[in-house]
Design a protein around this motif. Structure first.
Motif, PDB file in Angstrom:
ATOM      1  N   GLU A  23       0.828  -1.200   0.000  1.00  0.00           N
ATOM      2  CA  GLU A  23       0.000   0.000   0.000  1.00  0.00           C
ATOM      3  C   GLU A  23       0.860   1.246   0.000  1.00  0.00           C
ATOM      4  OE1 GLU A  23      -3.373   0.447   2.898  1.00  0.00           O
ATOM      5  OE2 GLU A  23      -2.858  -1.661   3.235  1.00  0.00           O
ATOM      6  N   ASN A  24       0.713   2.055  -1.016  1.00  0.00           N
ATOM      7  CA  ASN A  24       1.358   3.379  -1.097  1.00  0.00           C
ATOM      8  C   ASN A  24       2.829   3.342  -0.717  1.00  0.00           C
ATOM      9  OD1 ASN A  24      -1.626   3.801   0.323  1.00  0.00           O
ATOM     10  ND2 ASN A  24      -1.242   4.943  -1.571  1.00  0.00           N
ATOM     11  N   LEU A  25       3.524   2.400  -1.312  1.00  0.00           N
ATOM     12  CA  LEU A  25       4.930   2.220  -0.965  1.00  0.00           C
ATOM     13  C   LEU A  25       5.796   3.250  -1.692  1.00  0.00           C
ATOM     14  CD1 LEU A  25       6.595   0.185   0.711  1.00  0.00           C
ATOM     15  CD2 LEU A  25       7.067  -1.008  -1.429  1.00  0.00           C
ATOM     16  N   THR A  26       6.626   3.948  -0.917  1.00  0.00           N
ATOM     17  CA  THR A  26       7.557   4.913  -1.501  1.00  0.00           C
ATOM     18  C   THR A  26       8.946   4.640  -0.951  1.00  0.00           C
ATOM     19  OG1 THR A  26       5.861   6.599  -1.718  1.00  0.00           O
ATOM     20  CG2 THR A  26       8.133   7.366  -1.689  1.00  0.00           C
ATOM     21  N   LYS A  27       9.928   4.665  -1.846  1.00  0.00           N
ATOM     22  CA  LYS A  27      11.309   4.497  -1.394  1.00  0.00           C
ATOM     23  C   LYS A  27      12.160   5.578  -2.038  1.00  0.00           C
ATOM     24  CE  LYS A  27      15.154   2.853   0.177  1.00  0.00           C
ATOM     25  NZ  LYS A  27      15.496   2.871   1.601  1.00  0.00           N
ATOM     26  N   ILE A  28      12.809   6.367  -1.198  1.00  0.00           N
ATOM     27  CA  ILE A  28      13.698   7.412  -1.697  1.00  0.00           C
ATOM     28  C   ILE A  28      15.099   7.132  -1.180  1.00  0.00           C
ATOM     29  CG2 ILE A  28      14.206   9.886  -1.614  1.00  0.00           C
ATOM     30  CD1 ILE A  28      11.093  10.204  -1.196  1.00  0.00           C
ATOM     31  N   PHE A  29      16.078   7.160  -2.077  1.00  0.00           N
ATOM     32  CA  PHE A  29      17.471   6.964  -1.671  1.00  0.00           C
ATOM     33  C   PHE A  29      18.130   8.313  -1.455  1.00  0.00           C
ATOM     34  CE2 PHE A  29      16.565   3.185  -4.256  1.00  0.00           C
ATOM     35  CZ  PHE A  29      16.946   2.193  -3.376  1.00  0.00           C
ATOM     36  N   GLY A  30      18.896   8.439  -0.399  1.00  0.00           N
ATOM     37  CA  GLY A  30      19.621   9.684  -0.164  1.00  0.00           C
ATOM     38  C   GLY A  30      19.783   9.933   1.322  1.00  0.00           C
ATOM     39  N   ARG A  31      20.284  11.118   1.651  1.00  0.00           N
ATOM     40  CA  ARG A  31      20.632  11.398   3.041  1.00  0.00           C
ATOM     41  C   ARG A  31      19.404  11.582   3.925  1.00  0.00           C
ATOM     42  NH1 ARG A  31      25.194  13.492   4.993  1.00  0.00           N
ATOM     43  NH2 ARG A  31      27.043  12.958   3.800  1.00  0.00           N
ATOM     44  N   ASN A  32      18.437  12.304   3.403  1.00  0.00           N
ATOM     45  CA  ASN A  32      17.262  12.631   4.204  1.00  0.00           C
ATOM     46  C   ASN A  32      15.969  12.344   3.451  1.00  0.00           C
ATOM     47  OD1 ASN A  32      17.675  13.595   6.886  1.00  0.00           O
ATOM     48  ND2 ASN A  32      18.904  15.241   5.958  1.00  0.00           N
ATOM     49  N   LYS A  78      12.995  11.453   4.092  1.00  0.00           N
ATOM     50  CA  LYS A  78      11.692  11.973   4.526  1.00  0.00           C
ATOM     51  C   LYS A  78      11.447  13.402   4.031  1.00  0.00           C
ATOM     52  CE  LYS A  78      10.440   8.628   7.596  1.00  0.00           C
ATOM     53  NZ  LYS A  78       9.340   7.738   7.326  1.00  0.00           N
ATOM     54  N   THR A  79      12.542  14.183   3.956  1.00  0.00           N
ATOM     55  CA  THR A  79      12.368  15.581   3.584  1.00  0.00           C
ATOM     56  C   THR A  79      11.921  15.729   2.134  1.00  0.00           C
ATOM     57  OG1 THR A  79      14.679  15.714   2.930  1.00  0.00           O
ATOM     58  CG2 THR A  79      14.157  16.367   5.174  1.00  0.00           C
ATOM     59  N   VAL A  80      12.139  14.690   1.347  1.00  0.00           N
ATOM     60  CA  VAL A  80      11.810  14.791  -0.068  1.00  0.00           C
ATOM     61  C   VAL A  80      10.367  14.363  -0.332  1.00  0.00           C
ATOM     62  CG1 VAL A  80      12.562  14.102  -2.361  1.00  0.00           C
ATOM     63  CG2 VAL A  80      14.229  14.289  -0.539  1.00  0.00           C
ATOM     64  N   LEU A  81       9.767  13.703   0.690  1.00  0.00           N
ATOM     65  CA  LEU A  81       8.424  13.156   0.494  1.00  0.00           C
ATOM     66  C   LEU A  81       7.405  14.186   0.025  1.00  0.00           C
ATOM     67  CD1 LEU A  81       7.896  10.582   3.372  1.00  0.00           C
ATOM     68  CD2 LEU A  81       7.766  10.174   0.915  1.00  0.00           C
ATOM     69  N   THR A  82       7.465  15.376   0.644  1.00  0.00           N
ATOM     70  CA  THR A  82       6.454  16.383   0.301  1.00  0.00           C
ATOM     71  C   THR A  82       6.606  16.825  -1.161  1.00  0.00           C
ATOM     72  OG1 THR A  82       7.929  17.879   1.440  1.00  0.00           O
ATOM     73  CG2 THR A  82       5.834  17.395   2.512  1.00  0.00           C
TER      74      THR A  82
END
Ligand SMILES: Nc1ncnc2c1ncn2[C@@H]1O[C@H](COP(=O)(O)OP(=O)(O)O)[C@@H](O)[C@H]1O
Ligand SMILES: [Mg+2]
Lengths: 284, 390
Positions: free
Chosen positions: B8-17, B19-23
């Motif tokens: 469900e609504n899976l998001t994966k971001i690679f990098g230092r932070n 969470k900050t990119v989610l918005t």
């Protein structure tokens, strides 16, 4: 204006001296205890090696050379050992060997866990790397100073200085070995639910073993090189013979003792390298 | 049909932070823009799907589209930045260390693109690995490992080292290693991509074989469309971390959701994927035995066709009549039954079009599609078979 201004002067040495004095004052008995146990091990190893009938030792080296390299190599090593004995250096060689052995053991016991630890702590690596570089590029005489300060004259400071000098390759190569384990292999270990410890013991260390063995080889060679120098602070052995020969400008004696050290170095190097090669995992 | 994995609504971001990119991502910034401005890579962007028990679910997409990232999230080799992954109803993202280890040991096995075999272990040592980690006794794990090696056709190779094996055999070891734990779920990340085409085909067939016996839930990653359609019960197509379409192979082939997918599937050999049921049509005209000759003539005339299929009262196919025969029969006073022609081809709904090509090109009548009880389902016109070839 050509001379360096006298106004700019730093007195750092005095603080180091304070530090060492402070160490001796409050932790003196710790160093005494360490020194005593090192000495105990050293003396026993030395006693054992000297007690060992010479022909058994020659036979063991012959068989190792034969098994690890080839028959002729074994024969050559045996003949070379007999040559050292012929110079009259049998017991001195054993003393040297004892210091090398114990230093290598200490280096392995400290170096492998430290190497592993560094792989898992990137931050420590930042500061370990220059430290290790410094340890290796520093003239080896320098290690004699803290050794002297902490343990005085004799065999123990020799072991201490030798260990410090020979430790870096052990740490470095352990770290290199563990770090270079293919990523997919480590991931496979994780994917099957291995704990960190299981991954280390079942995958990373066996994979790193060839590199670690190379590390032991290098450490041994460094220790042998240092042992000559550490005889300056009173460790009996082949190194001391060289020193005496130099101070008396006794060319014959210098040649024989120098040659003995070279022979010892060659035999130890070939044997330990041979063992290291056995652990290589062939690619194809 | 029960749901095994629910993402469900899976998001994966690679990098230092991350969470900050989610918005930014939620505001609709593109993967490229986010990378340029923040240095973070979007691996997965709000992905949702379900995998059913016993299903082979294929994830397909170009290199860099996020396939591996997705597969690796399913056993948490990648930690999702946001979203839920329910396996058998429990959210694995919230597992603690021990729960996660147990999950990996028992529920999910993984097969790697470059095999990821332990080169310092023998073949059987590799296969035993998972059992060893679980603390299974030496004897039991060697028994299980041997049995599993038999399953993948590697009996006799137990005590060799991976380096002594060919690529195909190495991947069999990889498969055996994953199967030895008897996991419910198999994650296979491009397992056959590194193999030669011929060996790849063998391995695909072997996997189909094994799957028919073991009925695992398989998540299979590939960039090869033909492989995807051959193995997949359902296929998800990914692009830039987003699932663009999910469906059964025929669906994706017949109605690609966008140009990217259409491009992707254009060099698929459609005749191997499309089945009779995908191109059959309901005939405009159909005659029942009890209708009689006159009705048959009328049906054919109003629809402008020269022949028509005849069924009985239970819709079972009886035969075919031509307009010439029927008109002649009326004059001669024969019955419909007497003039039935039996020289036509029938096929089942699941037959591949490839198999229909020879019969479609030589026969003059349409092909009749019938079920197991010979009930009439539809017809396939020659032109539809030929159209699928293009
Ligand atoms: N560990 C990582 N660190 C940073 N970026 C990554 C990492 N793994 C994957 N990526 C990036 O995520 C995207 C998707 O990669 P991946 O899932 O490997 O694609 P695929 O398997 O479809 O080829 C790519 O842009 C890739 O560069
Ligand atoms: Mg990939």
């Amino acid at each position: 204006m050509t001379n360096f201004p006298a106004a700019i002067s730093f007195k750092i040495g005095i603080y180091v001296e304070y530090f060492v004095k402070w160490l001796m004052k409050y932790y003196g008995n710790v160093f005494d205890a360490i020194g005593a146990s090192i000495l105990w091990f050293l003396l026993n190893i030395e006693k054992f090696l000297i007690w060992l009938p010479w022909w058994i030792f020659v036979l063991v080296i012959f068989i190792m050379g034969w098994r690890i390299k080839k028959f002729m190599a074994g024969l050559l090593y045996a003949a070379l050992l007999i040559l050292i004995g012929g110079f009259g250096y049998w017991e001195l060689m054993m003393s040297t060997l004892a210091v090398v052995l114990i230093s290598v053991v200490i280096s392995v016991v400290i170096g492998i866990p430290l190497g592993i630890f560094i792989t898992y702590n990137a931050k420590i690596e930042v500061f370990m790397k220059p430290t290790l570089d410094a340890m290796q590029t520093m003239p080896s005489f320098v290690y004699l100073i803290p050794a002297l300060l902490l343990f005085g004259l004799g065999k123990v400071p020799a072991v201490f200085a030798t260990t410090i000098y020979s430790l870096p390759p052990m740490i470095r190569l352990t770290e290199l070995g563990v770090r270079n384990v293919p990523k997919e292999m480590v991931e496979a270990a994780h994917a099957f639910g291995s704990s960190k410890w299981q991954t280390l013991v079942k995958v990373q260390l066996p994979q790193a073993l060839p590199t670690i063995m190379t590390g032991i080889n290098q450490t041994t060679m460094m220790a042998l090189a240092m042992v000559v120098i550490s005889s300056m602070i009173g460790a009996k052995g082949l190194g001391m013979e060289v020193l005496i020969a130099i101070s008396r400008i006794d060319i014959a004696r210098g040649f024989e003792s120098g040659l003995s050290i070279v022979i010892l170095a060659i035999i130890i190097d070939r044997l330990s390298q041979g063992i290291a090669n056995r652990y290589k995992i062939p690619e194809k | 049909m029960t749901v095994k994995i629910q993402v469900e609504n899976l998001t994966k971001i690679f990098g230092r932070n991350p969470k900050t990119v989610l918005t930014r991502l939620k505001n609709g910034d593109s993967k490229d823009a986010i990378f340029k401005e923040t240095g973070h890579t979007v691996g997965l962007n709000n992905v949702s799907f379900e995998v059913n028990t016993g299903e082979t679910f294929v994830i397909m997409g170009l290199s860099g589209s996020g396939k591996s990232t997705l597969a690796r999230c399913l056993n948490l080799l990648n930690t999702p930045t946001e979203g839920k992954i329910h396996v058998d109803g429990s959210n694995i993202v919230e597992y603690n260390k021990n729960e996660l280890r147990e999950f990996r040991q028992k529920k999910v096995g993984m097969v790697f693109q470059h095999f990821g075999l332990f080169t310092h272990r023998t073949v059987i040592g590799n296969v035993e690995y998972g059992l060893e980690v679980r603390g299974v006794s030496t004897q039991e794990r060697s028994e299980i490992a041997k049995k599993t090696l038999d399953t993948v056709g590697l009996e006799g190779w137990e005590y060799r080292y991976p380096r002594e094996l060919s690529g195909g055999m190495r991947q069999r070891v990889g498969l055996a290693r994953a199967l030895a734990n008897d996991p419910d779920i198999l994650l296979m990340d491009e397992p056959f991509s590194a193999l030669d085409p011929l060996i790849r085909r063998d391995m695909q067939l072997e996997l189909l074989d094994i799957q028919a016996k073991l009925k695992k839930t398989i998540v299979f990653i590939t960039h090869d469309v033909n492989e995807a359609f051959k193995l997949g019960d359902r296929v998800a197509v990914m692009k830039d971390g987003v699932i663009e379409q999910i469906g059964v192979p025929e669906e994706i082939l017949a109605q690609p959701a966008n140009d990217y997918i259409a491009d992707f599937v254009q060099d698929v050999d459609k005749t191997k994927i499309l089945q009779a049921k995908n191109i059959m049509v309901k005939p405009n005209a159909l005659v029942s035995l009890k209708d009689g000759l006159k009705v048959a003539v009328k049906e054919m005339q109003t629809n402008g066709i020269s022949s028509v299929f005849v069924v009985d009262s239970e819709r079972k196919l009886q035969g075919l009549v031509t307009i010439d025969d029927t008109i002649a029969a009326i004059k001669e006073g024969k019955t419909l039954k007497e003039i039935l022609i039996k020289e036509y081809e029938t096929t089942s709904a699941g037959t591949c079009i490839q198999e229909l090509i020879p019969i479609a090109t030589y026969k003059k009548y349409p092909i009749a599609v019938v079920d197991e009880e010979n009930k009439f389902m539809g017809i396939i016109m020659r032109v539809s078979v030929l159209a699928a070839l293009i």
